[in-house]
Write a protein that holds these residues in place. Structure first.
Motif, PDB file in Angstrom:
ATOM      1  N   THR A 204      15.767 -32.797  30.988  1.00  0.00           N
ATOM      2  CA  THR A 204      14.382 -32.532  31.392  1.00  0.00           C
ATOM      3  C   THR A 204      13.379 -32.840  30.290  1.00  0.00           C
ATOM      4  OG1 THR A 204      14.457 -30.226  30.663  1.00  0.00           O
ATOM      5  CG2 THR A 204      15.194 -30.693  32.911  1.00  0.00           C
ATOM      6  N   GLY A 205      13.882 -32.921  29.050  1.00  0.00           N
ATOM      7  CA  GLY A 205      12.973 -33.118  27.929  1.00  0.00           C
ATOM      8  C   GLY A 205      12.170 -31.877  27.598  1.00  0.00           C
ATOM      9  N   GLU A 206      12.535 -30.743  28.179  1.00  0.00           N
ATOM     10  CA  GLU A 206      11.838 -29.485  27.959  1.00  0.00           C
ATOM     11  C   GLU A 206      12.792 -28.460  27.340  1.00  0.00           C
ATOM     12  OE1 GLU A 206      10.308 -28.266  31.694  1.00  0.00           O
ATOM     13  OE2 GLU A 206       8.848 -29.918  31.871  1.00  0.00           O
ATOM     14  N   PRO A 207      12.246 -27.354  26.811  1.00  0.00           N
ATOM     15  CA  PRO A 207      13.119 -26.312  26.250  1.00  0.00           C
ATOM     16  C   PRO A 207      14.145 -25.829  27.279  1.00  0.00           C
ATOM     17  CG  PRO A 207      10.857 -25.918  25.599  1.00  0.00           C
ATOM     18  CD  PRO A 207      10.819 -27.043  26.601  1.00  0.00           C
ATOM     19  N   TRP A 208      15.323 -25.479  26.782  1.00  0.00           N
ATOM     20  CA  TRP A 208      16.396 -25.004  27.665  1.00  0.00           C
ATOM     21  C   TRP A 208      15.927 -23.831  28.520  1.00  0.00           C
ATOM     22  CZ3 TRP A 208      20.812 -27.682  28.097  1.00  0.00           C
ATOM     23  CH2 TRP A 208      21.224 -28.501  27.040  1.00  0.00           C
ATOM     24  N   LYS A 209      16.291 -23.865  29.779  1.00  0.00           N
ATOM     25  CA  LYS A 209      15.992 -22.743  30.667  1.00  0.00           C
ATOM     26  C   LYS A 209      17.213 -21.837  30.856  1.00  0.00           C
ATOM     27  CE  LYS A 209      12.181 -24.682  33.361  1.00  0.00           C
ATOM     28  NZ  LYS A 209      11.868 -25.765  32.426  1.00  0.00           N
ATOM     29  N   SER A 210      18.345 -22.272  30.312  1.00  0.00           N
ATOM     30  CA  SER A 210      19.571 -21.479  30.385  1.00  0.00           C
ATOM     31  C   SER A 210      20.229 -21.464  29.015  1.00  0.00           C
ATOM     32  CB  SER A 210      20.542 -22.069  31.419  1.00  0.00           C
ATOM     33  OG  SER A 210      21.810 -21.440  31.339  1.00  0.00           O
ATOM     34  N   ASP A 211      20.774 -20.297  28.637  1.00  0.00           N
ATOM     35  CA  ASP A 211      21.455 -20.217  27.350  1.00  0.00           C
ATOM     36  C   ASP A 211      22.952 -19.927  27.510  1.00  0.00           C
ATOM     37  OD1 ASP A 211      21.438 -17.533  28.096  1.00  0.00           O
ATOM     38  OD2 ASP A 211      19.801 -17.022  26.747  1.00  0.00           O
ATOM     39  N   ASN A 212      23.492 -20.239  28.698  1.00  0.00           N
ATOM     40  CA  ASN A 212      24.916 -19.988  28.923  1.00  0.00           C
ATOM     41  C   ASN A 212      25.801 -20.736  27.931  1.00  0.00           C
ATOM     42  OD1 ASN A 212      24.441 -18.294  31.091  1.00  0.00           O
ATOM     43  ND2 ASN A 212      24.528 -19.948  32.597  1.00  0.00           N
ATOM     44  N   LEU A 213      25.456 -21.978  27.624  1.00  0.00           N
ATOM     45  CA  LEU A 213      26.240 -22.780  26.695  1.00  0.00           C
ATOM     46  C   LEU A 213      25.424 -23.191  25.472  1.00  0.00           C
ATOM     47  CD1 LEU A 213      27.971 -25.142  29.298  1.00  0.00           C
ATOM     48  CD2 LEU A 213      28.995 -23.180  28.137  1.00  0.00           C
ATOM     49  N   THR A 214      24.221 -22.655  25.361  1.00  0.00           N
ATOM     50  CA  THR A 214      23.314 -23.149  24.322  1.00  0.00           C
ATOM     51  C   THR A 214      22.702 -22.019  23.494  1.00  0.00           C
ATOM     52  OG1 THR A 214      21.469 -23.142  25.888  1.00  0.00           O
ATOM     53  CG2 THR A 214      22.734 -25.189  25.678  1.00  0.00           C
ATOM     54  N   GLU A 215      23.436 -20.966  23.267  1.00  0.00           N
ATOM     55  CA  GLU A 215      22.922 -19.867  22.458  1.00  0.00           C
ATOM     56  C   GLU A 215      22.525 -20.371  21.065  1.00  0.00           C
ATOM     57  OE1 GLU A 215      25.431 -15.949  23.705  1.00  0.00           O
ATOM     58  OE2 GLU A 215      26.586 -17.609  22.884  1.00  0.00           O
ATOM     59  N   ASP A 216      21.490 -19.765  20.504  1.00  0.00           N
ATOM     60  CA  ASP A 216      21.162 -20.051  19.109  1.00  0.00           C
ATOM     61  C   ASP A 216      22.317 -19.562  18.230  1.00  0.00           C
ATOM     62  OD1 ASP A 216      18.718 -21.061  19.857  1.00  0.00           O
ATOM     63  OD2 ASP A 216      17.604 -19.231  19.393  1.00  0.00           O
ATOM     64  N   ARG A 217      22.650 -20.372  17.231  1.00  0.00           N
ATOM     65  CA  ARG A 217      23.724 -19.995  16.312  1.00  0.00           C
ATOM     66  C   ARG A 217      23.169 -19.910  14.899  1.00  0.00           C
ATOM     67  NH1 ARG A 217      29.025 -23.306  18.673  1.00  0.00           N
ATOM     68  NH2 ARG A 217      28.544 -22.922  20.889  1.00  0.00           N
ATOM     69  N   MET A 218      23.548 -18.851  14.195  1.00  0.00           N
ATOM     70  CA  MET A 218      23.003 -18.599  12.864  1.00  0.00           C
ATOM     71  C   MET A 218      24.122 -18.232  11.907  1.00  0.00           C
ATOM     72  SD  MET A 218      19.819 -16.465  14.425  1.00  0.00           S
ATOM     73  CE  MET A 218      20.628 -16.389  16.027  1.00  0.00           C
ATOM     74  N   ILE A 219      24.008 -18.683  10.668  1.00  0.00           N
ATOM     75  CA  ILE A 219      25.042 -18.413   9.680  1.00  0.00           C
ATOM     76  C   ILE A 219      24.413 -17.966   8.364  1.00  0.00           C
ATOM     77  CG2 ILE A 219      26.612 -20.124  10.696  1.00  0.00           C
ATOM     78  CD1 ILE A 219      25.963 -21.928   8.265  1.00  0.00           C
ATOM     79  N   LYS A 220      25.235 -17.299   7.564  1.00  0.00           N
ATOM     80  CA  LYS A 220      24.847 -16.949   6.194  1.00  0.00           C
ATOM     81  C   LYS A 220      26.057 -17.200   5.299  1.00  0.00           C
ATOM     82  CE  LYS A 220      22.165 -15.286   2.957  1.00  0.00           C
ATOM     83  NZ  LYS A 220      20.929 -15.984   2.540  1.00  0.00           N
ATOM     84  N   LYS A 221      25.835 -17.981   4.241  1.00  0.00           N
ATOM     85  CA  LYS A 221      26.909 -18.302   3.296  1.00  0.00           C
ATOM     86  C   LYS A 221      26.774 -17.467   2.027  1.00  0.00           C
ATOM     87  CE  LYS A 221      27.326 -23.169   4.758  1.00  0.00           C
ATOM     88  NZ  LYS A 221      27.278 -24.584   4.312  1.00  0.00           N
ATOM     89  N   ASP A 222      27.921 -17.284   1.346  1.00  0.00           N
ATOM     90  CA  ASP A 222      27.873 -16.627   0.040  1.00  0.00           C
ATOM     91  C   ASP A 222      27.608 -17.670  -1.039  1.00  0.00           C
ATOM     92  OD1 ASP A 222      30.261 -17.985  -0.303  1.00  0.00           O
ATOM     93  OD2 ASP A 222      31.524 -16.192  -0.294  1.00  0.00           O
ATOM     94  N   GLN A 223      27.616 -17.261  -2.290  1.00  0.00           N
ATOM     95  CA  GLN A 223      27.288 -18.169  -3.382  1.00  0.00           C
ATOM     96  C   GLN A 223      28.307 -19.293  -3.524  1.00  0.00           C
ATOM     97  OE1 GLN A 223      26.797 -15.702  -6.857  1.00  0.00           O
ATOM     98  NE2 GLN A 223      24.695 -15.122  -6.299  1.00  0.00           N
TER      99      GLN A 223
END
Length: 297
Positions: A204-223
């Motif tokens: 669609t070229g627009e922001p996702w309307k469903s997050d079933n397979l497209t959840e935001d993913r976030m990480i944090k690394k150590d030193q």
């Protein structure tokens, strides 16, 4: 009936009784060892709450703990115990070792209140609080201040990071769903953020309307560059849920948390608070508490 016939019947009955007796002896000899409990050891000292309920004891990762009665959501699973779907024959033969402060715990769960760091305990004020929040917040779409927590002991040579897990997840997403996770230029609450196709639905070229397979993913690394925290959050509804996992080296554990995305800014505080809760349950090998137990009734 002839006397000789009575005699034959009597002899037959005596022989049959002897056979049954021998069979019973064989059964007793063969079956008794299977039913014997594990080697008897002195029952360890166990802490109790104000209602006389005993704590759940064992060793989680590297530390012996005494979990206050009424806290655990379900029950604690110990290493080596058959799973819920194990073969019934295996379960029947399993002999649980005596519970001690050295018996490794595989996992257990509890409810943690994000707003003040307290935990749910039955027959304590938090039980009423939890019930009230369920009735007055969830039905009206308001943020639920409780997080579901599961703690897992990590034993052996298993890694204490999500490096391979995260990379495999990105790879599968690309190969199976043709969705590529792209790192975002700006961090969020100290987390590195990855969005599916930069947050845009290619059809669609627009922001996702469903997050079933497209959840935001976030990480944090150590030193050292190892991923210690991995969070996946929904984003299309007013209030969404986050699935948050982190490793703790000091405890040698993995912790999984589920909560409303409203509380994502507090992710670091949550990790610290949960470790504080576990620290309050630490004991010596003899069961002596090392601090005041959070959640004790």
């Amino acid at each position: 009936m002839m006397k000789s016939e009575w005699k034959k019947i009597l002899i037959f009955m005596l022989l049959l009784w002897q056979v049954l007796l021998l069979a019973g002896c064989d059964y007793y000899v063969n079956e008794q060892p299977e039913k014997q409990p594990a080697q008897q050891v002195p029952e360890p000292f166990r802490n109790q709450d104000s209602r006389g309920r005993y704590d759940t004891i064992g060793k989680l990762g590297t530390h012996s703990i005494s979990i206050p009665a009424g806290v655990i959501d379900g029950w604690a699973r110990y290493m080596g115990a058959p799973g819920d779907f194990a073969d019934p024959k295996i379960k029947a033969k399993y002999q649980r070792p005596p519970k001690t402060y050295d018996l490794p715990i595989e996992s257990f769960g509890f409810q943690y209140r994000i707003t003040d760091g307290d935990v749910y305990t039955s027959f304590r004020q938090t039980e009423e609080d939890y019930r009230r929040d369920n009735e007055t917040l969830i039905p009206y779409g308001k943020p639920f201040p409780w997080a579901s927590v599961s703690a897992y002991g990590v034993y052996g040579a298993a890694p204490l990071n999500f490096n391979a897990y995260v990379q495999e997840g990105f790879k599968i997403s690309k190969e199976v769903t043709d969705i590529e996770y792209i790192q975002q230029p700006q961090p969020l609450y100290g987390l590195t953020v990855y969005k599916a196709n930069n947050g845009i639905d290619p059809e669609t070229g627009e922001p996702w309307k469903s997050d079933n397979l497209t959840e935001d993913r976030m990480i944090k690394k150590d030193q050292a560059g190892n991923i210690k925290t991995y969070i996946k959050c929904q984003f299309t509804q007013h209030i969404n849920s986050c699935r948050h996992m982190f490793y703790n080296d000091g405890w040698h554990i993995q912790v999984r948390i589920g909560y409303s995305r409203t509380y994502l800014p507090q992710w670091q505080e949550m990790e610290g608070r949960i470790i504080q809760i576990l620290d309050s349950w630490r004991v010596t090998r003899e069961g002596k508490l090392l601090g005041k137990q959070i959640g004790k009734a």
